[in-house]
Design an enzyme around this catalytic site. Structure first.
Site: not given
Length: 306
Positions: A21, A40, A75, A102, A173, A177
């Protein structure tokens, strides 16, 4: 070059933009004229360092297509990494207009098998990895506003259906989220005075995190015929680019579910059936009352999938 692209001249930072994504978002922003900081860390699915970061490859893709981008390997779940992301945008392109949070990974376990380290790691990367870039970007935008340069700033956070509804086997997770949704609402309220809009998406798409765990539902269509690939990550990016553009003026504190060609405005926790006695309940009495209320309420339930 087309002078009418939606993000011409905007400076956009995308975290976790080396693959999936994030990569799709970075390429889509660049195609609409944005200067993109491609972040990244180059880690594996479990969050451990990989052999090399893919951020540079995405930058090369953008530049090969005539766009402008720079790589950032910090990071963002650390204060220094998040601060350096904002500094990289400002030092390289003179400012920051849009932040897309993201970055993430999975360590799925049923709750009774979920190690403390796996809980901490997932919450750190997803939730802290949203908070810290948002904090440092917000500090920059607040300073801009106080200096009389109120920005048209945008933040797009990444939640999940797991954060909205829960997901069996993904307690860490799902909690992270869901936390992102709460953070989004608070940030939207706090930062609006500085010209900052904050929204979140809950995407469904084929990424490294989903293509193995949910192989059947995430598979690309087979054979000729040009069938619509509903799980392609590129389907999510148009909404992200629009939310990250000045064109989305007035849209803040919202959560959007996006999958394939479908976009849904999500409606979160709201008051359902209730009653007020006007005095303290007795234990059995309140239990009987709750039993009467529940059939009038929607039935919750954790889902399978991100």
């Amino acid at each position: 070059m087309d002078g009418h692209r939606l993000c011409d001249g905007r400076v956009v930072a995308v975290t976790g933009a080396g693959r999936g994504l994030g990569r799709a978002h970075a390429l889509a922003f660049a195609a609409e004229g944005a200067h993109v900081v491609v972040n990244d860390l180059g880690v594996g699915l479990d969050g451990l360092p990989g052999e090399d970061s893919p951020a540079v490859h995405v930058v090369e893709e953008i530049r090969a297509a005539g766009g402008e981008a720079t790589a950032h390997g910090g990071d963002v779940a650390t204060g220094e990494g998040a601060a350096s992301l904002v500094r990289t945008a400002v030092d390289t392109y003179g400012r920051l207009d849009t932040l897309v949070n993201n970055a993430g990974f999975l360590r799925d376990r049923m709750l009774v098998n979920l190690a403390e380290d796996d809980w901490d790691a997932v919450v750190r990367v997803h939730l802290t990895g949203h908070f810290l870039p948002l904090k440092h970007a917000a500090a920059y935008w607040r300073a801009e506003a106080k200096a009389g340069r109120t920005p048209a700033a945008r933040v797009v956070n990444t939640s999940s259906g797991a954060g909205l509804l829960g997901s069996v086997g993904q307690g860490n997770y799902s909690a992270a989220k869901a936390g992102i949704l709460g953070l989004t609402l608070v940030a939207a309220a706090e930062l609006e005075r500085y010209g900052v809009q904050v929204n979140a998406i809950a995407p469904a798409a084929r990424t490294r995190m989903t293509e193995t765990v949910f192989a059947h539902t995430m598979a690309a269509p087979e054979g000729p015929g040009g069938a619509f690939d509903a799980m392609a990550p590129e389907n999510v990016s148009p909404l992200v680019v629009w939310l990250g553009s000045a064109d989305s003026s007035g849209v803040t504190g919202r959560v959007f579910e996006v999958e394939g060609g479908r976009v849904t405005v999500m409606e979160g926790w709201r008051h359902g059936p209730g009653t007020d006695k006007g005095a303290r309940w007795a234990v059995r009495e309140v239990g009987e009352t709750v039993r009467k209320l529940l059939p009038r309420a929607e039935t919750p339930g954790a889902v399978h999938g991100t």
